[in-house]
Write a protein that holds these residues in place. Structure first.
Motif, PDB file in Angstrom:
ATOM      1  N   LEU A  82      -6.533  -2.238 -10.122  1.00 57.62           N
ATOM      2  CA  LEU A  82      -6.987  -3.143 -11.180  1.00 57.62           C
ATOM      3  C   LEU A  82      -8.025  -4.137 -10.664  1.00 57.62           C
ATOM      4  O   LEU A  82      -8.553  -4.940 -11.435  1.00 57.62           O
ATOM      5  N   ASP A 115       0.841   3.330 -13.682  1.00 58.04           N
ATOM      6  CA  ASP A 115       0.272   2.305 -14.561  1.00 58.04           C
ATOM      7  C   ASP A 115       1.018   0.993 -14.332  1.00 58.04           C
ATOM      8  O   ASP A 115       2.223   0.893 -14.601  1.00 58.04           O
ATOM      9  N   ASP A 168      -2.761  -7.659 -18.674  1.00 60.85           N
ATOM     10  CA  ASP A 168      -2.513  -6.677 -19.732  1.00 60.85           C
ATOM     11  C   ASP A 168      -2.414  -7.419 -21.052  1.00 60.85           C
ATOM     12  O   ASP A 168      -1.545  -8.264 -21.231  1.00 60.85           O
ATOM     13  N   VAL A 183      -1.254  -3.069  -7.944  1.00 57.52           N
ATOM     14  CA  VAL A 183      -2.321  -3.763  -8.674  1.00 57.52           C
ATOM     15  C   VAL A 183      -3.709  -3.560  -8.062  1.00 57.52           C
ATOM     16  O   VAL A 183      -4.703  -3.924  -8.679  1.00 57.52           O
TER      17      VAL A 183
END
Length: 186
Positions: free
Chosen positions: A139, A77, A182, A136
């Motif tokens: 994402l 994460d 985030d 990343v």
């Protein structure tokens, strides 16, 4: 059993190079610290720069193992990785003798891009950037986000050395989370 001479030379180099700078520490100072001879030193390292490279390779391996452990602990994460890295950076910067990133320091001392030291620094920085890019990628963020996170890390390492560690770690956390989108507070 005594630690092998090569390992003792690397341990002394690690301590002295990080504390005082690679150019400032002579091979003689390392030889004296270890209690060996020049012949023995040069049997293990053809030049002092070869010792600098070995020192940085050892630091790189330790950093990579630490980062891989953080990624594993965060389950991949990205936001949690940024949080854990921020906490780790804050802890590291509070340690006595913290002098920032040894690779940034080495780049400042070895400006010649063709030197073995600088090539190792560049290779390690490329590893960091790729790690951030891979982190990343799920994402859907652009690849340059890895470069951006690298700049944030560099800045936090320098700021941690020059000023308050908490401020550097906090800035890395806030900026890193904002960069990856985030919404949770840093």
């Amino acid at each position: 059993m005594t630690e092998p001479v090569r390992e003792r030379l690397l341990a002394a180099a690690d301590e002295l190079f990080y504390a005082h700078g690679m150019r400032a520490v002579s091979a003689d100072k390392i030889i004296d610290r270890v209690g060996t001879t020049k012949v023995t030193f040069y049997r293990h390292f053809r030049t002092k720069d070869d010792l600098v490279v070995a020192y940085l390779e050892r630091r790189a391996a330790a950093e990579r193992a630490g980062v891989e452990a953080v990624i594993a602990a965060a389950g991949g994460d990205a936001a949690e990785v940024v949080r854990l890295m921020s906490a780790g950076l804050g802890e590291m910067a509070c340690l006595p003798g913290f002098r920032g990133c040894p690779f940034i320091n080495a780049a400042a001392e070895y400006p010649d891009a063709d030197s073995a030291v600088r090539r190792l620094v560049d290779s390690h920085r490329d590893w960091w950037k790729k790690m951030f890019q891979d982190l990343v990628a799920p994402l859907g963020l652009p690849a340059h986000t890895g470069d951006d996170l690298m700049v944030l890390r560099d800045g936090a390492m320098v700021a941690g050395y020059l000023s308050e560690a908490d401020a550097a770690a906090g800035a890395f956390l806030r900026a890193g989370l904002a960069l990856i989108g985030d919404p949770r507070d840093g």
